[in-house]
Design an enzyme around this catalytic site. Sequence first.
Site, PDB file in Angstrom:
ATOM      1  N   GLU A  40      32.115  58.108  33.461  1.00  0.00           N
ATOM      2  CA  GLU A  40      33.533  58.451  33.321  1.00  0.00           C
ATOM      3  C   GLU A  40      34.168  57.942  32.035  1.00  0.00           C
ATOM      4  OE1 GLU A  40      34.149  57.099  37.489  1.00  0.00           O
ATOM      5  OE2 GLU A  40      35.499  58.812  37.527  1.00  0.00           O
TER       6      GLU A  40
HETATM    7  N1  MCN Z   1      23.378  55.189  33.248  1.00  0.00           N
HETATM    8  C1  MCN Z   1      22.410  54.647  32.438  1.00  0.00           C
HETATM    9  N2  MCN Z   1      22.650  53.464  31.798  1.00  0.00           N
HETATM   10  C2  MCN Z   1      23.843  52.835  31.909  1.00  0.00           C
HETATM   11  C3  MCN Z   1      24.844  53.400  32.709  1.00  0.00           C
HETATM   12  C4  MCN Z   1      24.577  54.574  33.398  1.00  0.00           C
HETATM   13  O1  MCN Z   1      21.335  55.238  32.282  1.00  0.00           O
HETATM   14  N3  MCN Z   1      24.051  51.695  31.273  1.00  0.00           N
HETATM   15  C5  MCN Z   1      23.120  56.460  33.948  1.00  0.00           C
HETATM   16  C6  MCN Z   1      22.991  56.298  35.465  1.00  0.00           C
HETATM   17  O2  MCN Z   1      21.711  55.953  35.863  1.00  0.00           O
HETATM   18  C7  MCN Z   1      23.438  57.678  35.954  1.00  0.00           C
HETATM   19  C8  MCN Z   1      24.456  58.122  34.914  1.00  0.00           C
HETATM   20  O3  MCN Z   1      24.216  57.310  33.754  1.00  0.00           O
HETATM   21  O4  MCN Z   1      22.371  58.563  35.959  1.00  0.00           O
HETATM   22  C9  MCN Z   1      25.893  57.924  35.370  1.00  0.00           C
HETATM   23  O5  MCN Z   1      25.991  56.664  35.956  1.00  0.00           O
HETATM   24  P1  MCN Z   1      27.342  56.100  36.591  1.00  0.00           P
HETATM   25  O6  MCN Z   1      28.377  55.981  35.539  1.00  0.00           O
HETATM   26  O7  MCN Z   1      27.038  54.933  37.411  1.00  0.00           O
HETATM   27  O8  MCN Z   1      27.877  57.294  37.526  1.00  0.00           O
HETATM   28  P2  MCN Z   1      27.370  57.819  38.948  1.00  0.00           P
HETATM   29  O9  MCN Z   1      25.919  57.890  38.985  1.00  0.00           O
HETATM   30  O10 MCN Z   1      28.129  57.158  40.023  1.00  0.00           O
HETATM   31  O11 MCN Z   1      27.844  59.347  38.781  1.00  0.00           O
HETATM   32  C10 MCN Z   1      29.159  59.725  38.913  1.00  0.00           C
HETATM   33  C11 MCN Z   1      29.888  59.963  37.619  1.00  0.00           C
HETATM   34  C12 MCN Z   1      31.163  60.568  37.983  1.00  0.00           C
HETATM   35  S1  MCN Z   1      32.214  59.619  38.863  1.00  0.00           S
HETATM   36  C13 MCN Z   1      31.419  61.884  37.725  1.00  0.00           C
HETATM   37  S2  MCN Z   1      32.860  62.611  38.230  1.00  0.00           S
HETATM   38  C14 MCN Z   1      30.475  62.668  37.026  1.00  0.00           C
HETATM   39  C15 MCN Z   1      29.505  61.910  36.263  1.00  0.00           C
HETATM   40  O12 MCN Z   1      29.121  60.769  36.734  1.00  0.00           O
HETATM   41  N4  MCN Z   1      30.233  63.950  37.305  1.00  0.00           N
HETATM   42  C16 MCN Z   1      29.233  64.591  36.667  1.00  0.00           C
HETATM   43  N5  MCN Z   1      28.670  62.602  35.483  1.00  0.00           N
HETATM   44  C17 MCN Z   1      28.435  63.910  35.711  1.00  0.00           C
HETATM   45  N6  MCN Z   1      27.441  64.556  35.056  1.00  0.00           N
HETATM   46  C18 MCN Z   1      27.156  65.833  35.390  1.00  0.00           C
HETATM   47  N7  MCN Z   1      26.185  66.449  34.742  1.00  0.00           N
HETATM   48  N8  MCN Z   1      27.837  66.494  36.343  1.00  0.00           N
HETATM   49  C19 MCN Z   1      28.865  65.929  36.983  1.00  0.00           C
HETATM   50  O13 MCN Z   1      29.492  66.585  37.924  1.00  0.00           O
END
Ligand code: MCN
Length: 909
Positions: free
Chosen positions: A868
């Site tokens: 986000e």
């Molecule tokens: N990640 C990583 N290294 C980090 C942080 C995160 O590799 N230091 C990776 C995580 O492993 C994950 C991704 O990044 O695969 C996103 O991680 P995170 O921010 O924890 O979010 P969530 O997995 O909880 O996913 C939800 C978030 C939200 S709230 C929305 S809305 C959203 C989003 O992610 N909607 C998406 N990304 C999206 N991406 C796609 N393609 N489609 C959506 O609908």
Amino acid sequence: MLKKILKINGVNRTIVADPESSLTDVLRKQLFLTGTKLGCGKGECGACNVIMNGKVVKSCITRMKRVPDEAEIITIEGIGTQDDLHPVQFAWMVHGAAQCGFCTPGFIVSAKALLDENNNPTREEVRQWFQKCSNVCRCTGYIPLVDAVMEAARIIRGEVTKEQLWFKLPEGASLLGTDAVRPSACAKVTGTWDFGADLGLTLPEDTLHIKLVQATVSHANIISINTSEAENMPGVYRVLTYKDVKGTNRINGLAFPSNKGDGLERPILNDKKIFQFGDAIAMVLADTPTNAENAAKKVVVEIEELPAYMSAPAAMAEDAIQIHPGTPNVYFECGTVKGEETAPIMEKLSYVLEEDYYVGRQPHLPIEPDVGFAYFNEEGKLVIHSKSIALHFHALMIADGIGLPLDDVKIVQNPTGGTFGYKFSPTIEALLAVAAIDTGRPVYLEFNMFQQITYTGKRSPFFMHLKMGADENGKIKALETDWSCDHGPYCEFGDLVTTRGSQFMGAGYKIDNIRGNGRTVATNHAWGAAFRGFGSPQSLFSSEVMVDELAAKMGIDPLEFRYNNVYREGDTTPTGCAPDVIVLPQMLDTIRPYYKKAKEAAKEKNKTSVDKKYGAGISLLIYGCGLDGPDTSEAWAELTKDGVTVGNSWEDHGQGADMGTLTIAYETLRKAGIKVSDIKLILNDMNFTPNSGPAGGSRSNVLTGNATRVACENLLEGMKKQDGTYRTYDEMVAEGNPLKYDGKWTAPCTAPDPATGQGNPFPTYMYGVLLAEVEVDMNTGKAYVDKLTCVCDVGVIVNKLVVDGQILGGLVQGIGLALTEDFEDLKKHTTLTGCGIPKIKDVTDDITLLYQETPRPLGPYGASGAGEMPLSAPHAAIINAIYDACGVRIRHLPARPEKILAGLNKLNK
Ligand code: MCN
Ligand code: FES
Ligand code: FES
């Protein structure tokens, strides 16, 4: 009917079809070539692209009567298979170009046709081609897709081999921060990743198709619903209204205790009132979708129309009637009380500014419309398959409404074509449940793009008023805030999103004294749903533009004004707690040379350019990871004969839950010699996977990542021998040791008190500093973003391809939010184009990402979240750059040409 012989993927097929049916339908429903996807159904998105007689065509708008006899058609299935990938498919994988993967087959088909003609295109030619073929992607920001085509061309020209490009992990090495390809990539690029509508075609023959009878007005009393004619239409099995719902017929909105409503405002099927356009009043269940659709038109709904309040100010007017009788339209209030009273401080400050800001009802616009199905399993449990990104939440929110014990409701996430947050709220789950309970048969419901756009939740608009004061040394000393959140008629998470005003207005800066008042308002426009950034894009827009305005008033450079005020050791966030890490000064140091260069370049161009003006602007990007307070997630890890199976409910919008789980599990298990290929994932099925909480609030990488780490650590602990080595599976079995271990992680946080906004809500934050360079056409008012440069700190990077993709995709959604995207006009904003979705030529191909990886004390292996942050405030940087270019300050989004032009005209007077 017509009969044709078509050569499909090299094989002659005899087709008997309705001349009016679309080529998409024939490919998908008659030939089961489901790699071709149906997105918009109107020729706008390219998800359905196939090659016909050498030309790319949109199969959704190609009627069978127009398909020439003996036409040669190539679909994604004919381009390459999992064992024999076409270079484009391969390059798509290694560039992380498939996030959700819904647009992927259409793009790959178009790319193949281009490379067949020209194996050495320029990037601009690739972009032109995708624009011409109407391919739209909502996840990636397009750059990885162009990268992939350029790479595929190199493979085709023999300049590089697949072998050279494939990521290889040295044995036992860490996978963190690598370009390892996500497990689902291969299925996505070959069109074999089955989304909800694809699985729908595999359901048993007795499956009933549902079509809805929906409201065509925004506010009304329902006088009667007459279903008799519909019931007698061909193929109809049942017509259901609220009377057929066994439970309370309400979705539980999980309201805060201080919410003046009970949280039960949203009906499953509307009974007494219509609260918004599209509300579901009845469901027709029939043998075919067409029969259901035809019968739905025959349901007669008698209504008494009421005044519709289409914005927060309208619903707050003194004479407005209560939308939910008994509950005031302003149903939740919260505030910020930090430090001293601000009024006396403001009086003494040399520089004080006061302004209004507005961020609107941004539509999510996934390319896959909402879809799902439900049935009873052999144990008598109701199983609902949908795009849910909050499995356990949604079961809880619908159980009473549908009239089943919570334990009997099991939600499974289908492979999902993007949600961007709209599926944080239940959409069709309860409707499917009601239909399955009533009939005992499998039921299926899909939305078309019109329904997706008009009847799923939207970003909640914020009407904001800010007053900010700084002293003569350029230090911000006080902030006053007031905001009204238009949350549409249904309250779910409306209170929560409103509290984001307290948490993110002024975030990033040392501001010791803040006073603020926020409120949630029920209206008759689209219900508010979570949208990437959840309240921060609204809140930060106001403070990031105001900071710029204050800097201008003081005659200080906006970057240096920020540098002077960002968090340092000992400072606190707007919620009064210490930031997780201090990173912003260093990030601003990193961006400074880019910023100076951009300002210089703009100045130089502006000397001679009359019709176009250039400018640069910046903003901080910040968001927290987690649901406020002691948020919890669960996972498990089980030793098997073949390796380790890891289970969690890290819902996957397309962001990469599979890659996150795999990397974090492997990082923990590699100590015991477990390889990546030894790890099997079971994700997102309540029958097997535990409550990991929703994939919202960028919480999963931290919360579910930590829970996964703990589960794997617990397994290792169980496997450990006294000498420090690990037992094998056979040894564990022989000794009778348990094989399956749970892992749970709870954030050591405190939810803020809504009255003061003070607390420590999030275990980690994500930070960015964005530089936007824009050009403004002085004749038309049209702004275009030429270049973005983003310094990102998301902690230790788990997977680089995934994080790059998250950030590029989020930033491009920010371009849309800044310039074009809206859902306001129920007549105009009903298509992807009408809603202003950025197409490839609308966005820049020049985005630079610079990483700073500050380990987070509470993140798994030092990682924070990523999803986000990039959409938290890119629009503010763009708006600040527009001001820099032409002197017009847009405070009401989107910055459409007519608004900029009006600003220019005002300046010229
Ligand atoms: N990640 C990583 N290294 C980090 C942080 C995160 O590799 N230091 C990776 C995580 O492993 C994950 C991704 O990044 O695969 C996103 O991680 P995170 O921010 O924890 O979010 P969530 O997995 O909880 O996913 C939800 C978030 C939200 S709230 C929305 S809305 C959203 C989003 O992610 N909607 C998406 N990304 C999206 N991406 C796609 N393609 N489609 C959506 O609908
Ligand atoms: Fe055919 Fe969108 S162009 S589905
Ligand atoms: Fe393109 Fe999701 S990957 S829409």
